[in-house]
Design an enzyme around this catalytic site. Structure first.
Site, PDB file in Angstrom:
ATOM      1  N   ASP A  62      53.114  53.176  51.092  1.00  0.00           N
ATOM      2  CA  ASP A  62      53.339  54.062  52.230  1.00  0.00           C
ATOM      3  C   ASP A  62      52.517  55.336  52.080  1.00  0.00           C
ATOM      4  OD1 ASP A  62      55.000  55.017  54.632  1.00  0.00           O
ATOM      5  OD2 ASP A  62      55.481  56.536  53.128  1.00  0.00           O
ATOM      6  N   GLU A 134      52.541  47.520  53.375  1.00  0.00           N
ATOM      7  CA  GLU A 134      52.499  48.719  52.535  1.00  0.00           C
ATOM      8  C   GLU A 134      52.537  48.341  51.058  1.00  0.00           C
ATOM      9  OE1 GLU A 134      54.336  52.255  55.271  1.00  0.00           O
ATOM     10  OE2 GLU A 134      55.772  51.027  54.146  1.00  0.00           O
TER      11      GLU A 134
END
EC number: 3.1.26.3
Length: 260
Positions: A62, A134
């Protein structure tokens, strides 16, 4: 009995090899790549203590994706204020956008999922795909470095970056929130106008967003629709934060306080 597809029959090494082929790179540690493809439901079902799910890599990825996208937006939009850049990044790095990128790789058929998740269509769920993407970026960062991760952002996020840079990437946050709230919380967002201020030709509306019995966000706008979109965007960001680092019951969950 659930019939296994070709994707379900692939060995772990075959999944990693296919991922490497699609991304155009090699992972120096196969176990890290496999971790990125492993959903928590698979780990829970196999009960293999050596097996890790992709949640920690998702946490890292992320930050990697946000950094790379932020860098590219600054380069594409010189002179644009921080607040506008933040809004543009939010239109790229969100569950819908990440899932869209995951489908272009494609990533869904490579994931290791538990049987329940498979039967509920987990390979096509936006939340599962976004988290896995991610995690893959986290794995790329750990094994190949930031430059390799940025190269992948340039390749796979190009369309989204083009859209927001040209002003076309305006996502419908109310729809995105409705989908996420239903999928994760089984709740329906509700909006109500809290106040109206200003002259008739230039009113400002304040809207409150409810999830269950919880007043979750407030936002203002020049129209009810604008205020609702802003409240939905703020709520989406908070839900993603809570999902990444759960420290309290989901919003809207009834509280049961222990008597003193």
């Amino acid at each position: 009995m659930m019939r296994l597809s070709g994707a379900d029959k692939m060995s772990p090494s075959e999944r990693v090899q296919l991922l490497e082929s699609r991304l155009g790179l090699s992972f120096s540690r196969m176990e890290t790549a496999l971790e990125a493809l492993t959903h928590k439901t698979y780990v829970n079902e196999t009960r293999d203590k050596e097996l890790k799910d992709n949640q920690r890599l998702e946490f890292l990825g992320d930050s990697v994706v946000n950094l790379a996208v932020s860098h590219r937006l600054m380069a594409r939009c010189p002179g644009l204020p921080e607040g506008d850049l933040t809004k543009m990044r939010a239109r790229v790095v969100n569950e819908d956008g990440l899932a869209r990128v995951a489908r272009t790789i494609p990533l869904g058929d490579l994931l290791l999922l538990g049987r329940g998740e498979l039967m509920s269509g987990g390979r096509e769920k936006n939340s599962v795909l976004a988290d896995a993407l991610e995690a893959v970026f986290g794995a790329v960062f750990l094994t190949s470095g930031l430059d390799a991760a940025v190269t992948l952002v340039d390749r796979y996020f190009a369309d989204l970056l083009d859209e927001v840079s040209s002003g076309q990437g305006r996502l419908d946050y109310k729809t995105l929130l409705q989908e996420m709230a239903h999928e994760r919380l089984k709740l329906q967002p509700r909006y109500r106008v809290v106040s109206e201020s200003g002259p008739e030709h230039s009113k400002v509306f304040e809207v409150e967003l409810m999830l269950g019995e919880t007043a979750f966000a407030r936002a203002t706008g020049r129209s009810k629709k604008e205020a609702e979109q802003s409240a939905a965007q703020a709520t989406l960001e908070k839900l993603r934060e809570d999902a990444a680092c759960p420290t309290s019951p989901p919003p809207g969950t009834p509280r049961h306080d222990t008597p003193a």
